[in-house]
Design a protein around this motif. Structure first.
Motif, PDB file in Angstrom:
ATOM      1  N   UNK A   1      16.983  82.070 -13.229  1.00  7.83           N
ATOM      2  CA  UNK A   1      16.048  80.116 -12.287  1.00  7.83           C
ATOM      3  C   UNK A   1      15.785  80.211 -11.799  1.00  7.83           C
ATOM      4  N   UNK A   2      14.700  79.626 -10.732  1.00 13.34           N
ATOM      5  CA  UNK A   2      14.424  78.912  -9.990  1.00 13.34           C
ATOM      6  C   UNK A   2      14.741  77.746  -9.171  1.00 13.34           C
ATOM      7  N   UNK A   3      14.912  77.263  -8.256  1.00 16.94           N
ATOM      8  CA  UNK A   3      14.971  75.496  -7.347  1.00 16.94           C
ATOM      9  C   UNK A   3      13.732  74.790  -8.362  1.00 16.94           C
ATOM     10  N   UNK A   4      14.770  74.165  -8.757  1.00 12.88           N
ATOM     11  CA  UNK A   4      13.049  73.067  -9.414  1.00 12.88           C
ATOM     12  C   UNK A   4      12.144  72.061  -8.590  1.00 12.88           C
ATOM     13  N   UNK A   5      11.673  72.448  -7.975  1.00 14.31           N
ATOM     14  CA  UNK A   5      10.519  71.327  -7.025  1.00 14.31           C
ATOM     15  C   UNK A   5      10.263  69.891  -8.244  1.00 14.31           C
ATOM     16  N   UNK A   6       9.889  70.274  -9.139  1.00  9.24           N
ATOM     17  CA  UNK A   6       8.934  68.835  -8.993  1.00  9.24           C
ATOM     18  C   UNK A   6      10.031  68.397 -10.706  1.00  9.24           C
ATOM     19  N   UNK A   7       9.523  67.571 -11.322  1.00  8.10           N
ATOM     20  CA  UNK A   7      10.754  67.091 -12.746  1.00  8.10           C
ATOM     21  C   UNK A   7       9.639  67.895 -13.815  1.00  8.10           C
ATOM     22  N   UNK A   8       9.096  68.350 -14.044  1.00 11.04           N
ATOM     23  CA  UNK A   8       9.132  68.853 -14.941  1.00 11.04           C
ATOM     24  C   UNK A   8       9.932  70.193 -14.822  1.00 11.04           C
ATOM     25  N   UNK A   9       9.586  71.221 -13.585  1.00  5.40           N
ATOM     26  CA  UNK A   9       9.916  71.878 -13.632  1.00  5.40           C
ATOM     27  C   UNK A   9      12.064  71.749 -13.979  1.00  5.40           C
ATOM     28  N   UNK A  10      12.173  70.812 -13.194  1.00 10.10           N
ATOM     29  CA  UNK A  10      14.123  70.626 -13.876  1.00 10.10           C
ATOM     30  C   UNK A  10      13.951  70.489 -15.313  1.00 10.10           C
ATOM     31  N   UNK A  11      12.705  69.696 -16.345  1.00 11.21           N
ATOM     32  CA  UNK A  11      13.182  69.370 -17.763  1.00 11.21           C
ATOM     33  C   UNK A  11      13.883  71.075 -18.315  1.00 11.21           C
ATOM     34  N   UNK A  12      13.032  71.770 -17.705  1.00 15.12           N
ATOM     35  CA  UNK A  12      13.429  73.394 -18.135  1.00 15.12           C
ATOM     36  C   UNK A  12      14.659  74.106 -17.315  1.00 15.12           C
ATOM     37  N   UNK A  13      14.796  73.803 -16.043  1.00 14.62           N
ATOM     38  CA  UNK A  13      15.901  74.387 -15.330  1.00 14.62           C
ATOM     39  C   UNK A  13      17.538  73.455 -16.725  1.00 14.62           C
ATOM     40  N   UNK A  14      17.493  72.393 -16.514  1.00 13.20           N
ATOM     41  CA  UNK A  14      18.587  71.814 -17.110  1.00 13.20           C
ATOM     42  C   UNK A  14      18.595  72.452 -18.842  1.00 13.20           C
ATOM     43  N   UNK A  15      17.588  72.658 -19.347  1.00 13.64           N
ATOM     44  CA  UNK A  15      17.284  72.986 -20.727  1.00 13.64           C
ATOM     45  C   UNK A  15      18.124  74.312 -21.024  1.00 13.64           C
ATOM     46  N   UNK A  16      17.341  75.074 -19.980  1.00 14.66           N
ATOM     47  CA  UNK A  16      18.466  76.811 -19.937  1.00 14.66           C
ATOM     48  C   UNK A  16      19.294  76.094 -20.175  1.00 14.66           C
ATOM     49  N   UNK A  17      19.572  75.844 -18.695  1.00 16.95           N
ATOM     50  CA  UNK A  17      21.290  75.740 -18.369  1.00 16.95           C
ATOM     51  C   UNK A  17      22.225  75.218 -20.035  1.00 16.95           C
ATOM     52  N   UNK A  18      21.475  74.368 -20.433  1.00 21.72           N
ATOM     53  CA  UNK A  18      22.597  73.516 -21.247  1.00 21.72           C
ATOM     54  C   UNK A  18      22.328  74.476 -22.544  1.00 21.72           C
ATOM     55  N   UNK A  19      21.657  75.398 -22.964  1.00 25.65           N
ATOM     56  CA  UNK A  19      21.666  76.731 -24.035  1.00 25.65           C
ATOM     57  C   UNK A  19      22.083  77.427 -23.574  1.00 25.65           C
ATOM     58  N   UNK A  20      22.356  77.865 -22.177  1.00 28.23           N
ATOM     59  CA  UNK A  20      22.674  79.116 -21.929  1.00 28.23           C
ATOM     60  C   UNK A  20      23.925  79.404 -21.406  1.00 28.23           C
ATOM     61  N   UNK A  21      24.626  78.136 -20.576  1.00 23.90           N
ATOM     62  CA  UNK A  21      26.176  78.294 -19.875  1.00 23.90           C
ATOM     63  C   UNK A  21      27.010  76.957 -20.793  1.00 23.90           C
ATOM     64  N   UNK A  22      26.483  76.216 -21.920  1.00 23.04           N
ATOM     65  CA  UNK A  22      27.157  75.744 -22.833  1.00 23.04           C
ATOM     66  C   UNK A  22      27.643  74.288 -21.394  1.00 23.04           C
TER      67      UNK A  22
END
Lengths: 312, 503
Positions: free
Chosen positions: B181-202
């Motif tokens: 993942x890339x460091x998010x730069x806006x709120x949409x990217x932030x959402x994607x990053x958080x979602x991916x972390x939630x699914x993959x890392x628990x």
């Protein structure tokens, strides 16, 4: 005036009742076992926070911050204790507290006892009225601000006596001592009088030695009160050199993590917060001395000193 | 009878303390303050002893290095006293009601406003013109605004260390790398990053704290355009509560919360709890204050030596611009009580402390002993700097506003992690800073009266909307309630001052 008490009134402690001989039934025994287990667990539960605090005070700050310290120290160190014991402000407040407890307890015990003794004698004129006056102060007081004004006018604000002078006669404790004195056999006083002892001699050489259990108990009450009292210090003391330890400690714990007062960030306060492990060590050092008082007073908590002083 | 026993008690008490404090206690408490004599002969004496009331700090200021240094450098014998950490306002009232003879008081804005309007403080305008050359030089015209009530100056403003950004989002870079993942730069990217972390890392994707409104806002709110308390709408001020941006921000946060991307314990979470979760590896993202950086980062690397942390640059809004709110303004108000016996001397003392050389020494000590200068930056010499000057800020009574922000940074450079985070945050915030239109306003009565209550209402409701306890469709109901409970009044007061400045 009561006459000399009958022998049955002199209770003999230490002699247990003879067993009745009926063996407890199985359900009773199960109930007993359950009781013991349950109350042991209850007792341990009350100790857990204390154990956790000890563990925190001995753990590395990193472990404490991560919240992984439970009942056993992680990353053992003694640096926190060293730090606290070298902290000038903390040690100064410790000195103040020790002085306050020693002087306060001695004075209060003395004043309360010599107040209680005459009030325990029915022959005192106007005893009821005096007692009423004392009990009145238990129920009603001037309130904080008038009391502060009084202390201010007496020039006691920001001095140490303000922390023990007003508390010298504690009515509740006085009543406890008084009722204990009332339980002493009158014949003791009579016989002492016959031998030519005056009131003071009877108080100091007969009544007080016989009242050690109650005096020890009340001394403990006073000591704990003076040791733990932060409220009066908070109200009357603004000179930092005169802060007792509990106040110092309370402020230390309160001020950490609160730099957002009226939402202007106090960065310097934030930079100077004490680590949690230091706080835990401070609490330990502040609590242990008063815990050590208990075993020393334990030996006075014995009953049956009266046995043999009066022939039944 | 009573009088007799009172005297007896006092005599006894003095006897006891004198006896007890005889041993090696240089500063016994037995000497009660002498009652002020009717004759004011003392005013002609050289340099009278001044009594200064400070805010709470954990030291004994009379024993502290800075406290002693001030006496040495100004030539005034000073006795310090402190407000308690708990209920300082009540104590202050007691002291002022009793006219405790203080000569200088360091107050926060609420305390200052209360005492100034009650007529307990001395107006300083004449003294400044007559005796305050250093004070005039040190303090900006703008800052004086904040201490004026009805056009008169009642205190010396202390603005602190200048504008500094204290918080920014940080993220576990090692996990981002692992998930590509890339460091998010806006709120949409932030959402994607958080979602991916939630699914993959628990793990908990984002932890936060409910300590204050500011701790709920920060980077994410700023991306939606919620930054300052007050927003200038064509010359009139509106509170952030009434802006559509606030509603947007809360809607977004509610979405994150619903999908489990924000710590479900947010309504109970203090910053200590949040740091606990981040440093023990249970959470991926947290808005860190730089002053908590050493603790947090050290604990994290201890628990997980492979952990890497990076700072997320301030998120961009829809217009592609990022902004950061900086809390500025006057932190402390240095006032002289009306009943002080040494007003002029007290003022001279305050002026002396702002003499450039003296101020510098009181702020960061002596060059070569406490600090050194390396390419224009002040570097503290440890441990001497900490031993002597850790609590120097509490002694300040107004600052040299030009130089203090530069001096002050020596305090940050005592720890490499602290330095790096502080500097990173400031660097990221360069050019993005917005400040509140009321930052330098004097205390406004309508605001002073309502702010505490309304802030609490706002915080509670924000938490409710985020967690979904209240549906976001109820937002207008909350605004109506907020207005009725004093919001309208506050807005009126804010605008009245704001318009008066425009002229």
């Amino acid at each position: 005036m009561k006459t000399a008490s009958s022998p049955s009134a002199v209770s003999v402690a230490g002699k247990s009742k003879p067993k009745t001989g009926i063996r407890p039934t199985l359900p009773e025994r199960i109930f007993n076992v359950f009781n013991y287990v349950f109350f042991t667990l209850m007792g341990i539960t009350t100790l857990l926070p204390f154990v956790n605090l000890i563990a925190k005070s001995l753990s590395s700050e990193a472990a404490v911050i991560s919240g992984i310290v439970n009942l056993w120290p992680i990353g053992f160190q003694l640096g926190t204790y060293k730090f606290v014991l070298q902290d000038a402000a903390f040690m100064n407040s410790m000195k103040i507290s020790i002085f306050l407890t020693a002087v306060g307890t001695a004075l209060s015990l003395f004043m309360t006892t010599i107040t209680a003794y005459p009030l325990s004698k029915p022959r005192l004129r106007g005893r009821k009225w005096f007692l009423l006056m004392f009990i009145f102060t238990m129920l009603f007081s001037g309130g904080l601000i008038p009391t502060y004004l009084l202390m201010h006018k007496l020039h006691l604000v920001n001095t140490l006596p303000v922390l023990f002078l007003p508390a010298m006669v504690n009515v509740y404790n006085m009543l406890i001592i008084k009722s204990y004195f009332e339980g002493l056999p009158d014949s003791l006083e009579e016989s002492a009088k016959l031998d030519g002892a005056g009131n003071l001699r009877i108080l100091f050489f007969i009544a007080l030695p016989l009242s050690l259990p109650v005096l020890a108990t009340i001394a403990l009450f006073f000591a704990v009160y003076f040791w733990n009292d932060y409220f009066n210090a908070m109200i009357y003391i603004s000179n930092p050199s005169l802060k007792p330890m509990q106040l110092f400690l309370k402020e230390l714990l309160l001020s950490s993590g609160d730099f957002m007062r009226n939402e202007t960030l106090n960065v310097d306060a934030a930079l100077n917060t004490s680590p949690q492990s230091i706080q835990a060590a401070s609490i330990m050092i502040a609590t242990v001395p008063i815990l050590l008082v208990y075993p020393f007073l334990q030996k006075y908590f014995v009953k049956g000193v009266l046995v043999g002083s009066v022939k039944g | 009878m009573l009088k007799k026993s009172a005297t007896l008690f006092t005599v006894m008490a003095l006897g006891v303390t004198a006896a007890a404090c005889g041993g090696g206690d240089s500063d016994s408490g037995a000497s009660s303050s002498p009652s002020p004599s009717a004759s004011a002969a003392a005013t002609h004496a050289p340099k009278p002893e001044l009594r200064v009331l400070m805010q709470y700090d954990r030291i004994d200021p009379n024993q502290d290095y800075t406290g002693k240094k001030i006496i040495e450098l100004t030539g005034y014998p000073v006795k310090y006293e402190m407000l308690p950490a708990e209920n300082p306002d009540e104590k202050l009232n007691l002291l002022v009601t009793n006219q405790e003879p203080f000569d200088v008081m360091k107050l926060n804005s609420a305390q200052f406003y209360k005492l100034a309007t009650a007529g307990a403080l001395e107006p300083l305008d004449d003294l400044i013109n007559k005796l305050g050359p250093n004070i005039k030089n040190a303090i900006n015209e703008k800052s004086w605004e904040s201490t004026k009530i009805n056009g008169k100056i009642y205190a010396i403003p202390e603005t602190g260390s200048g504008i500094a950004i204290s918080e920014e989002l940080i993220v576990r870079q090692d996990w981002l790398d692992e998930l590509g993942l890339q460091v998010p730069t806006n709120t949409d990217e932030l959402y994607t990053v958080l979602k991916t972390i939630k699914e993959k890392k628990n793990v908990i994707p984002l932890v936060g704290s409910k300590d204050s409104i500011q701790s709920l806002l920060g980077d994410i709110a700023a991306a939606f355009g919620v930054t300052t308390w007050w927003v200038d709408n064509n010359g009139t001020l509106t509170h952030q509560v009434e802006t559509p941006q606030m509603k947007e921000f809360l809607t977004y946060m509610n979405k994150l919360y619903k999908e489990g991307l924000i710590d479900s314990e947010l309504p109970l979470s203090t910053s200590a709890k949040a740091i606990e979760k981040f440093s023990s590896g249970k959470a991926a993202m947290y808005k860190l204050a730089w002053f908590n950086a050493p603790n947090t980062i050290n604990a994290l690397t201890k628990n997980n030596p492979n952990a890497k942390v990076s700072v997320i640059p301030f998120l961009k809004g829809k217009d592609g611009k990022a902004q950061v709110f900086a809390n500025t303004g006057t932190t402390w108000f240095i006032a002289i009580p009306k009943y002080s016996k040494n007003k002029e001397e007290a003022f001279k003392f305050l002026d002396k402390k702002l003499e450039p050389a003296i101020f510098k020494e009181l702020a960061i000590g002596i060059e070569g002993t406490h600090h050194k200068v390396e390419d224009g930056k002040y570097i503290p010499i440890l441990p001497k700097f900490n031993e002597d000057l850790n609590y120097a800020s509490g002694f300040m009574t107004g600052v040299d506003e030009k130089n203090y922000p530069t001096y002050w940074q020596a305090r940050v450079r005592k720890d490499p992690i602290l330095t790096s985070y502080f500097e990173k945050f400031q660097e990221n915030a360069k050019g993005l800073i917005v400040t509140d239109p009321l930052a330098l306003a004097p205390p406004i009565p309508e605001i002073a009266k309502n702010k505490q209550k309304l802030d609490k209402l706002q915080l509670d409701n924000m938490l409710n909307f985020i967690t979904g306890t209240q549906p976001i469709s109820d937002y207008d109901k909350f605004v109506a309630k907020w207005k009725a409970e004093g919001g309208d009044e506050m807005t009126k007061g804010a605008n009245a001052w704001y318009q008066s400045q425009k002229k």
